[in-house]
Design a protein around this motif. Structure first.
Motif, PDB file in Angstrom:
ATOM      1  N   MET A 137       0.453 -26.252  10.709  1.00  0.00           N
ATOM      2  CA  MET A 137       1.750 -26.741  10.148  1.00  0.00           C
ATOM      3  C   MET A 137       1.753 -26.313   8.628  1.00  0.00           C
ATOM      4  N   PRO A 171       4.060 -29.646   3.809  1.00  0.00           N
ATOM      5  CA  PRO A 171       4.996 -30.121   3.729  1.00  0.00           C
ATOM      6  C   PRO A 171       5.430 -30.638   2.266  1.00  0.00           C
ATOM      7  N   TYR A 194      -4.343 -28.457   3.423  1.00  0.00           N
ATOM      8  CA  TYR A 194      -2.989 -29.090   2.687  1.00  0.00           C
ATOM      9  C   TYR A 194      -3.437 -29.186   1.403  1.00  0.00           C
ATOM     10  N   PHE A 251       0.631 -39.078   5.848  1.00  0.00           N
ATOM     11  CA  PHE A 251       1.018 -37.939   6.348  1.00  0.00           C
ATOM     12  C   PHE A 251      -0.216 -37.392   7.189  1.00  0.00           C
ATOM     13  N   ASN A 309       0.007 -40.002  10.371  1.00  0.00           N
ATOM     14  CA  ASN A 309       1.259 -39.861  11.114  1.00  0.00           C
ATOM     15  C   ASN A 309       1.585 -38.504  11.538  1.00  0.00           C
ATOM     16  N   ASP A 310       1.617 -37.750  10.759  1.00  0.00           N
ATOM     17  CA  ASP A 310       1.975 -36.356  11.064  1.00  0.00           C
ATOM     18  C   ASP A 310       1.092 -35.282  11.910  1.00  0.00           C
ATOM     19  N   LEU A 311      -0.287 -35.544  11.401  1.00  0.00           N
ATOM     20  CA  LEU A 311      -1.360 -34.584  11.777  1.00  0.00           C
ATOM     21  C   LEU A 311      -2.200 -35.582  12.944  1.00  0.00           C
TER      22      LEU A 311
END
Length: 175
Positions: free
Chosen positions: A1, A4, A66, A119, A122-124
């Motif tokens: 990803m 962001p 990240y 993040f 929830n996202d990873l």
């Protein structure tokens, strides 16, 4: 990803850019108080910072790295950095952060890292994140506690590219 862009009440967390070189170099890389506990060696030459920024730009699309530049919304100043990355040695994702000294004590790191953990969860879909700090840098431990991490164990702590080896404390958070 791809890393962001994230936001908090007072901060924008964005990827590093070529025009961040001077702010990074002057903001923390040449400050011995900030550089003292970084895992890497501080930069005594702006060309090292230029190379570091180039590496970070190359890492933007990695799935295990990240890193964000912390931008103060009010002034648009680059005030620090934070990241999560996968460590084979720890067998988990690990947190890291540093802030220009003039911004210490205002809760920016805690604010940024709370958003990063959100993040990560929830996202990873991460279930475990760890971190550590030198015992000589208890403020870093306070950040970890404020973002919900709990003390795990004493550990060895290596900083300045391996030049400094000291005692540390490790923390973890499980979702």
């Amino acid at each position: 990803m791809i890393t962001p862009r994230l936001e908090t009440e007072r901060l924008i967390l964005r990827c590093f850019q070529d025009d961040d070189i001077s702010a990074v170099y002057n903001g923390w890389e040449t400050d011995p108080d900030v550089a003292k506990y970084m895992m890497w060696e501080s930069h005594n030459d702006i060309e090292k910072t230029r190379a570091w920024i180039a590496d970070e730009i190359c890492n933007i699309a990695k799935d295990d790295w990240y890193r964000w530049a912390l931008i103060k919304k009010e002034t648009e100043e680059l005030i620090g950095t934070c990241l999560i990355y996968y460590s084979d040695e720890e067998s988990s994702y690990v947190v890291g952060y540093n802030l220009s000294k003039k911004f210490w004590g205002n809760g920016y790191t805690t604010e940024a890292m709370k958003r990063v953990l959100e993040f990560a969860r929830n996202d990873l879909g991460l279930k475990l994140i760890t971190g550590s700090h030198s015992v000589e840098n208890p403020a870093s431990g306070k950040v970890m506690e404020k973002i919900g991490m709990v003390y795990n164990q004493d550990c060895n702590y290596v900083c300045n590219g391996g030049k400094i080896r000291t005692k540390g404390k490790s923390y973890k958070i499980e979702f």
